[in-house]
Every structure is written in C-alpha cells, then in structure tokens.
Design a protein around this motif. Structure first.
Motif, PDB file in Angstrom:
ATOM      1  N   VAL A 145       0.641  13.922  -1.229  1.00 38.51           N
ATOM      2  CA  VAL A 145       0.017  12.906  -1.656  1.00 38.51           C
ATOM      3  C   VAL A 145      -1.476  13.388  -2.690  1.00 38.51           C
ATOM      4  CG1 VAL A 145      -0.354  11.324   0.080  1.00 38.51           C
ATOM      5  CG2 VAL A 145      -2.667  13.068   0.451  1.00 38.51           C
ATOM      6  N   ILE A 146      -1.958  15.212  -2.449  1.00 36.31           N
ATOM      7  CA  ILE A 146      -1.833  16.523  -3.354  1.00 36.31           C
ATOM      8  C   ILE A 146      -1.082  16.282  -4.540  1.00 36.31           C
ATOM      9  CG2 ILE A 146      -3.047  18.655  -4.098  1.00 36.31           C
ATOM     10  CD1 ILE A 146      -4.994  17.186  -2.937  1.00 36.31           C
ATOM     11  N   LEU A 147       0.220  16.327  -4.659  1.00 39.09           N
ATOM     12  CA  LEU A 147       0.786  16.478  -5.498  1.00 39.09           C
ATOM     13  C   LEU A 147       0.828  15.137  -5.919  1.00 39.09           C
ATOM     14  CD1 LEU A 147       4.209  17.961  -4.311  1.00 39.09           C
ATOM     15  CD2 LEU A 147       2.798  18.825  -5.247  1.00 39.09           C
ATOM     16  N   LEU A 148       1.352  13.773  -6.454  1.00 38.61           N
ATOM     17  CA  LEU A 148       1.503  12.717  -7.123  1.00 38.61           C
ATOM     18  C   LEU A 148       0.314  12.524  -7.185  1.00 38.61           C
ATOM     19  CD1 LEU A 148       3.510  10.755  -3.783  1.00 38.61           C
ATOM     20  CD2 LEU A 148       4.182  11.650  -6.066  1.00 38.61           C
ATOM     21  N   CYS A 149      -1.208  13.282  -6.898  1.00 33.98           N
ATOM     22  CA  CYS A 149      -2.517  12.015  -7.144  1.00 33.98           C
ATOM     23  C   CYS A 149      -3.060  13.345  -8.330  1.00 33.98           C
ATOM     24  CB  CYS A 149      -3.872  12.748  -5.721  1.00 33.98           C
ATOM     25  SG  CYS A 149      -4.764  12.287  -6.645  1.00 33.98           S
ATOM     26  N   ASP A 150      -3.103  14.584  -7.638  1.00 30.98           N
ATOM     27  CA  ASP A 150      -3.664  15.031  -8.493  1.00 30.98           C
ATOM     28  C   ASP A 150      -3.121  16.161  -9.285  1.00 30.98           C
ATOM     29  OD1 ASP A 150      -5.817  15.491  -7.476  1.00 30.98           O
ATOM     30  OD2 ASP A 150      -6.091  16.727  -5.494  1.00 30.98           O
ATOM     31  N   VAL A 151      -1.546  16.425  -9.570  1.00 30.49           N
ATOM     32  CA  VAL A 151      -0.418  17.208  -9.995  1.00 30.49           C
ATOM     33  C   VAL A 151      -0.288  15.953 -11.107  1.00 30.49           C
ATOM     34  CG1 VAL A 151       1.542  18.313 -10.695  1.00 30.49           C
ATOM     35  CG2 VAL A 151       0.102  19.067  -8.775  1.00 30.49           C
ATOM     36  N   TYR A 156      -3.592   5.075  -6.748  1.00 34.20           N
ATOM     37  CA  TYR A 156      -3.335   5.928  -5.448  1.00 34.20           C
ATOM     38  C   TYR A 156      -2.838   4.280  -5.089  1.00 34.20           C
ATOM     39  CZ  TYR A 156      -7.668   7.933  -4.412  1.00 34.20           C
ATOM     40  OH  TYR A 156      -8.793   9.254  -4.790  1.00 34.20           O
ATOM     41  N   ARG A 157      -3.030   3.009  -5.848  1.00 32.44           N
ATOM     42  CA  ARG A 157      -1.940   2.468  -5.360  1.00 32.44           C
ATOM     43  C   ARG A 157      -0.332   2.627  -5.561  1.00 32.44           C
ATOM     44  NH1 ARG A 157      -3.132  -2.914  -4.260  1.00 32.44           N
ATOM     45  NH2 ARG A 157      -5.263  -2.393  -5.433  1.00 32.44           N
ATOM     46  N   GLU A 158      -0.684   3.320  -6.612  1.00 34.41           N
ATOM     47  CA  GLU A 158       1.116   4.129  -6.716  1.00 34.41           C
ATOM     48  C   GLU A 158       1.856   4.546  -5.578  1.00 34.41           C
ATOM     49  OE1 GLU A 158       1.978   4.562 -11.854  1.00 34.41           O
ATOM     50  OE2 GLU A 158       0.534   5.508 -11.239  1.00 34.41           O
ATOM     51  N   ILE A 159       0.661   5.692  -5.422  1.00 38.25           N
ATOM     52  CA  ILE A 159       1.360   6.641  -4.301  1.00 38.25           C
ATOM     53  C   ILE A 159       1.385   5.446  -3.189  1.00 38.25           C
ATOM     54  CG2 ILE A 159       0.562   8.608  -3.006  1.00 38.25           C
ATOM     55  CD1 ILE A 159      -1.232   8.801  -5.729  1.00 38.25           C
ATOM     56  N   ALA A 160       0.365   4.636  -3.108  1.00 37.31           N
ATOM     57  CA  ALA A 160       1.114   4.255  -1.345  1.00 37.31           C
ATOM     58  C   ALA A 160       2.516   3.425  -1.947  1.00 37.31           C
ATOM     59  CB  ALA A 160      -0.015   3.083  -1.680  1.00 37.31           C
ATOM     60  N   THR A 161       3.068   3.325  -2.450  1.00 33.48           N
ATOM     61  CA  THR A 161       3.701   1.804  -3.137  1.00 33.48           C
ATOM     62  C   THR A 161       5.116   3.079  -2.669  1.00 33.48           C
ATOM     63  OG1 THR A 161       3.696   0.981  -4.563  1.00 33.48           O
ATOM     64  CG2 THR A 161       5.796   1.469  -4.858  1.00 33.48           C
ATOM     65  N   VAL A 162       4.744   4.680  -3.423  1.00 32.91           N
ATOM     66  CA  VAL A 162       6.006   5.710  -3.246  1.00 32.91           C
ATOM     67  C   VAL A 162       5.946   6.268  -1.822  1.00 32.91           C
ATOM     68  CG1 VAL A 162       6.510   8.159  -4.055  1.00 32.91           C
ATOM     69  CG2 VAL A 162       5.981   6.294  -5.448  1.00 32.91           C
ATOM     70  N   LEU A 163       4.619   6.138  -0.913  1.00 37.15           N
ATOM     71  CA  LEU A 163       4.921   7.128   0.161  1.00 37.15           C
ATOM     72  C   LEU A 163       5.422   5.534   1.819  1.00 37.15           C
ATOM     73  CD1 LEU A 163       2.555   9.936  -0.332  1.00 37.15           C
ATOM     74  CD2 LEU A 163       4.726   9.931  -0.540  1.00 37.15           C
ATOM     75  N   GLU A 164       5.273   4.132   0.955  1.00 42.35           N
ATOM     76  CA  GLU A 164       5.077   3.429   1.838  1.00 42.35           C
ATOM     77  C   GLU A 164       4.273   3.456   2.311  1.00 42.35           C
ATOM     78  OE1 GLU A 164       9.594   4.145   2.358  1.00 42.35           O
ATOM     79  OE2 GLU A 164       9.716   1.922   0.837  1.00 42.35           O
ATOM     80  N   ILE A 165       3.554   3.834   1.938  1.00 40.46           N
ATOM     81  CA  ILE A 165       1.563   3.786   3.936  1.00 40.46           C
ATOM     82  C   ILE A 165       0.396   3.045   2.763  1.00 40.46           C
ATOM     83  CG2 ILE A 165       2.427   6.018   4.122  1.00 40.46           C
ATOM     84  CD1 ILE A 165       0.078   7.394   2.967  1.00 40.46           C
ATOM     85  N   ILE A 167      -3.332   1.694   0.844  1.00 38.28           N
ATOM     86  CA  ILE A 167      -3.607   2.767   0.221  1.00 38.28           C
ATOM     87  C   ILE A 167      -4.967   3.626   0.753  1.00 38.28           C
ATOM     88  CG2 ILE A 167      -4.929   0.940  -0.313  1.00 38.28           C
ATOM     89  CD1 ILE A 167      -4.696   1.639  -3.161  1.00 38.28           C
ATOM     90  N   GLY A 168      -5.719   2.595   2.418  1.00 41.09           N
ATOM     91  CA  GLY A 168      -6.345   3.934   2.892  1.00 41.09           C
ATOM     92  C   GLY A 168      -5.828   5.082   3.301  1.00 41.09           C
ATOM     93  N   THR A 169      -4.502   4.937   3.497  1.00 39.01           N
ATOM     94  CA  THR A 169      -3.921   6.101   4.030  1.00 39.01           C
ATOM     95  C   THR A 169      -4.110   7.300   3.510  1.00 39.01           C
ATOM     96  OG1 THR A 169      -2.772   4.914   6.342  1.00 39.01           O
ATOM     97  CG2 THR A 169      -2.089   7.094   5.659  1.00 39.01           C
ATOM     98  N   VAL A 170      -3.277   7.098   2.238  1.00 41.96           N
ATOM     99  CA  VAL A 170      -3.601   7.470   0.822  1.00 41.96           C
ATOM    100  C   VAL A 170      -5.085   8.302   0.425  1.00 41.96           C
ATOM    101  CG1 VAL A 170      -3.034   7.877  -1.627  1.00 41.96           C
ATOM    102  CG2 VAL A 170      -1.393   6.417  -0.948  1.00 41.96           C
ATOM    103  N   MET A 171      -5.461   7.441   0.473  1.00 36.49           N
ATOM    104  CA  MET A 171      -7.519   7.889  -0.058  1.00 36.49           C
ATOM    105  C   MET A 171      -7.805   8.756   1.364  1.00 36.49           C
ATOM    106  SD  MET A 171      -9.169   4.448  -1.957  1.00 36.49           S
ATOM    107  CE  MET A 171      -9.241   3.443  -0.028  1.00 36.49           C
ATOM    108  N   SER A 172      -6.849   9.012   2.497  1.00 33.27           N
ATOM    109  CA  SER A 172      -7.762   9.636   4.185  1.00 33.27           C
ATOM    110  C   SER A 172      -7.288  10.760   3.329  1.00 33.27           C
ATOM    111  CB  SER A 172      -7.219   8.663   5.139  1.00 33.27           C
ATOM    112  OG  SER A 172      -7.680   9.851   5.778  1.00 33.27           O
ATOM    113  N   ARG A 173      -5.851  11.177   3.206  1.00 35.01           N
ATOM    114  CA  ARG A 173      -5.124  11.702   3.153  1.00 35.01           C
ATOM    115  C   ARG A 173      -5.389  12.834   1.854  1.00 35.01           C
ATOM    116  NH1 ARG A 173       1.380   9.949   4.503  1.00 35.01           N
ATOM    117  NH2 ARG A 173       0.419   9.321   6.391  1.00 35.01           N
TER     118      ARG A 173
END
Length: 196
Positions: A145-151, A156-165, A167-173
C-alpha cells in the motif's frame, strides 16, 4: 530496460494493440518501479513487467473501456508476481529521488540553490538508506500500500482495486505503514544522535 519480445508481439497483433499500447506504455516506468521493489532485481523486474504486458495484451479484449486501466494492469502485475517463483517473501528496494521541483522551489527559494557538498550528499544518502531500510522492514501488505500510495501516487480506490481489498482496509494499512515507518525512522535518528 528493453522489452523487445513484447514490442514485437504488439507490432504483429493488429489494431487492438495500438489502443493497448497507448494506454500501457505511459505506465511502463511505474510498473517497472513496483516490479523492481517486489523482485529487488532489475532483470527479474523487467521479466515481470514483460510478462504483465503480455498477459494484459492477451486479456485486453476483456478490459472494459472507460474503466480504470491503470488499476487493471497493476492488478495483473501484482497477480503475476504473486504467482511467480519469487513471491512476496523476496527482498525489496526502491530508488527515491528527492530533487526539488518548481513548486517546492517557489515555496523554499533557498532550497532551489544547488549547494552540493560532500556532507550534504552523505546526509542525503544516509536518509535514503534509512528510508529504504525502514521500508524493507514493513510486512508485505503494508509495503504494497505504501508503494502504490506514496511512490506511485495512486488513489485509495485504485489501490483497493489493485489489491482486491475494501477501501477501509487500504486506509487502515496506509495508516499502519506510515506509523511503522515513522517509528523506524525515529529510532534511526535517535541512534544517529547517540553516536554523535
């Protein structure tokens, strides 16, 4: 980085590939960056990106126009990596560039003056090494999540789609990963101060 076999496949495949190429090629540096982090090897990263491009090209007919292509191809990259021989247990690294852009130069005009000194270079390399070491200590779900978000600066919605989790889990991670990084970097600063 050369992806010649993929390029040859694209050239030979027809008109659908030009649409794929238009969407995929701008993402090549970002895909390679994440692949390099995951594999920690330039050759393996190139292979991973090439395999991702081939899988994405083969499956491009199933891609829904108007949906998020970036998230779609990053999910393919991640799934390709997860099924590869190295898996998420591999060591990871990333090259982070900390040059000032025009926006920061306007905010901090003094920072725009190039005053490269051996001391400044040593501090920058030390900071970069500390960040790299801290990121390598993150467990794989937090590192992703750090790679996808900060790098890669994904939403967040894109990360949730990529990781298939969710969006709340993305924000928590992301929150847990940033807290872990801050803690690790603070330990590094404290250690440096004690040595000095």
């Amino acid at each position: 980085m050369t992806l010649l076999p993929w390029k040859r496949t694209v050239r030979e495949s027809g008109p659908q590939t030009s649409a794929f190429e238009r969407l995929a090629l701008p993402l090549l540096p970002s895909l390679y960056n994440v692949a390099f982090w995951l594999s920690r090897n330039p050759t393996d990263a190139e292979d991973l990106v090439q395999e991702t491009f081939l899988k994405a090209l083969r499956g491009f007919a199933s891609f829904e126009p108007g949906s998020n292509f970036r998230a779609w191809i990053f999910r393919i990259l991640r799934n390709t990596y997860l099924t590869s021989r190295t898996g998420l247990a591999a060591m990871r690294t990333v090259a982070l560039e900390d040059e000032l852009d025009d926006h920061n130069a306007a905010l901090y005009p003094e920072g725009a003056i190039d005053r490269e000194t051996p001391e400044k270079n040593l501090i920058r390399l030390s900071d970069r090494a500390a960040l790299q070491a801290a990121m390598e200590k993150l467990p794989p779900p937090l590192l992703e999540v750090i790679l996808l978000c900060d790098v890669e600066e994904m939403k967040y919605r894109e990360i949730a789609t990529v990781l298939e989790i969710p969006i709340g889990t993305v924000m928590s991670r992301i929150a847990r990963a940033r807290t872990a990084l801050r803690g690790e970097l603070q330990v590094n600063v404290t250690t440096r101060e004690v040595r000095a």
